[in-house]
Design an enzyme around this catalytic site. Structure first.
Site, PDB file in Angstrom:
ATOM      1  N   ASP A  25       0.894  -1.257   0.188  1.00  0.00           N
ATOM      2  CA  ASP A  25      -0.241   0.022   0.142  1.00  0.00           C
ATOM      3  C   ASP A  25       0.845   1.407  -0.113  1.00  0.00           C
ATOM      4  O   ASP A  25       0.594   2.262  -0.690  1.00  0.00           O
ATOM      5  CB  ASP A  25      -0.768  -0.150   1.044  1.00  0.00           C
ATOM      6  CG  ASP A  25      -1.881   0.960   1.319  1.00  0.00           C
ATOM      7  OD1 ASP A  25      -1.940   1.789   0.335  1.00  0.00           O
ATOM      8  OD2 ASP A  25      -2.481   1.399   2.362  1.00  0.00           O
ATOM      9  N   HIS A 218      -7.738  -0.153   9.249  1.00  0.00           N
ATOM     10  CA  HIS A 218      -6.756   0.439   8.444  1.00  0.00           C
ATOM     11  C   HIS A 218      -6.998   1.746   8.482  1.00  0.00           C
ATOM     12  O   HIS A 218      -7.874   2.289   7.381  1.00  0.00           O
ATOM     13  CB  HIS A 218      -6.961  -0.080   7.042  1.00  0.00           C
ATOM     14  CG  HIS A 218      -5.844   0.127   5.865  1.00  0.00           C
ATOM     15  ND1 HIS A 218      -4.927  -0.701   5.417  1.00  0.00           N
ATOM     16  CD2 HIS A 218      -5.693   1.456   5.556  1.00  0.00           C
ATOM     17  CE1 HIS A 218      -4.148  -0.001   4.549  1.00  0.00           C
ATOM     18  NE2 HIS A 218      -4.523   1.101   4.415  1.00  0.00           N
ATOM     19  N   CYS A 251      -1.552  10.337   0.756  1.00  0.00           N
ATOM     20  CA  CYS A 251      -3.067   9.925   0.543  1.00  0.00           C
ATOM     21  C   CYS A 251      -3.470  10.360  -0.755  1.00  0.00           C
ATOM     22  O   CYS A 251      -3.468  11.277  -1.142  1.00  0.00           O
ATOM     23  CB  CYS A 251      -3.903  10.963   1.435  1.00  0.00           C
ATOM     24  SG  CYS A 251      -5.297  10.502   1.541  1.00  0.00           S
ATOM     25  N   ASN A 260      -1.253   6.603   5.375  1.00  0.00           N
ATOM     26  CA  ASN A 260      -1.215   5.677   6.417  1.00  0.00           C
ATOM     27  C   ASN A 260      -0.605   5.813   7.368  1.00  0.00           C
ATOM     28  O   ASN A 260       0.117   6.779   7.610  1.00  0.00           O
ATOM     29  CB  ASN A 260      -0.597   4.513   5.701  1.00  0.00           C
ATOM     30  CG  ASN A 260      -1.048   3.727   4.273  1.00  0.00           C
ATOM     31  OD1 ASN A 260      -2.269   3.296   4.691  1.00  0.00           O
ATOM     32  ND2 ASN A 260      -0.428   3.553   3.325  1.00  0.00           N
TER      33      ASN A 260
HETATM   34 MG    MG Z   1      -3.746   2.824   2.898  1.00  0.00          MG
END
Ligand code: MG
Length: 310
Positions: A25, A218, A251, A260
């Site tokens: 990610d 998350h 983001c 994150n």
């Molecule tokens: Mg993420």
């Protein structure tokens, strides 16, 4: 190294799992291409720092996500066979599953959406169509003995649709669990969740038969809420927390540097609460600092910044 004072709290778990998403990610949302050797070293250093679960990469077509186009090479360099559910790989469809199984992967994740707009933008399908696509992926993975995680994006807010009705989130979660997923990951993809909202969703999922032992969370720190939301979820029995070393990933939908939740910041809070997680903060900070140098930009982790200045 400065460390927090340890003050355990009643009602909190003794131990949790940190599900590290930085290599997948995180790097997928970084603009700089990272050489395969650097990714492999990053992953090996994360594991050496004590992270038990590390999502490795994604089996998406290279034209969708060029940053992760080296999945097979990376898995070969890591020698993943036999590492089980602790080294998951994201797969978007049956072709991705075939590629993952050929490499001996035994944990996969599918990437669903709670909203129609994001399902269209990310998968070029409606929510119904994407769940239809995931059905055979999950079934074949389970038949092959693999562990399956179902991501649910946009569980709290969506950049195009605004606040997301909780019933809609619970419905998508229930349908993913009905497909046979072992675990869900509730994604606050744009970081707008606040603790009460998190607790409301967890309670509604519990009412629908999806307990806190079946979900990971998350969180994104876009609006500075990730650790508040984590603390709320801890108190409600959640034991799996997604995080990205160095806060890698930015983001993609808010043009913010903060995406994150940084693994280091999560580790700091868990250490202060006396909750076991297996990670050596000092080794993690060294890894984060090294990776930041590879990417040519400072770590977004507040803990890394604070320790560097202390
Ligand atoms: Mg993420």
């Amino acid at each position: 190294m400065t460390l927090p004072m340890v003050e355990p709290q009643a009602g909190m778990p003794d131990e949790v799992t940190i599900y590290e998403v930085g290599p997948r990610d995180g790097l997928q949302n970084e603009s700089l291409a990272v050489p395969t050797e650097v990714k492999a070293e990053f992953i090996n250093r994360l594991i050496a720092a004590g992270l038990q679960t590390v999502e490795i990469t994604s089996m998406v077509p290279q034209k969708w996500v060029p940053q992760l186009g080296d999945a097979e090479d990376l898995l070969a360099q890591l020698g993943l066979t036999g590492l089980g559910r602790q080294r998951p790989v994201l797969v978007p469809n049956e072709r991705g599953l075939d590629r993952a199984l050929e490499q001996g992967v035994s944990a996969i994740a599918v990437f669903g959406s709670a909203t129609e707009t994001f399902a269209r933008k990310n998968l070029n399908r409606s929510v119904d169509e994407s769940l239809d696509m995931f059905g055979p992926v999950v079934r074949r993975a389970l038949d092959g003995g693999a562990w399956v995680r179902g991501y649910v994006s946009m569980c709290f807010g969506d950049p195009w649709e605004g606040p997301v009705p909780i019933d809609q989130v619970v419905d998508v979660c229930s349908r993913l669990m009905d497909l046979g997923c072992d675990q869900l990951s509730l994604g606050d993809t744009i970081g707008v969740a606040t603790p009460g909202h998190v607790l409301r969703l967890l309670d509604r999922l519990d009412d629908a038969g999806i307990g806190p032992d079946q979900v990971g969370v998350h969180f994104h720190d876009t609006y500075g809420q990730a650790l508040s939301n984590t603390y709320a979820a801890l108190g409600r029995g959640v034991r799996v927390f997604d995080a990205s070393t160095g806060g890698l990933g930015g983001c993609p939908y808010a043009k913010s540097a903060t995406g994150n939740l940084a693994t280091e910041d999560l580790v700091w809070m868990l250490d202060g609460l006396g909750i076991r997680h297996g990670v050596d903060l000092s080794a993690l900070v060294e890894t984060s600092t090294w990776m930041a140098q590879q990417l040519g930009k400072p770590s977004a982790s507040r803990v890394v910044k604070a320790l560097a200045g202390s």
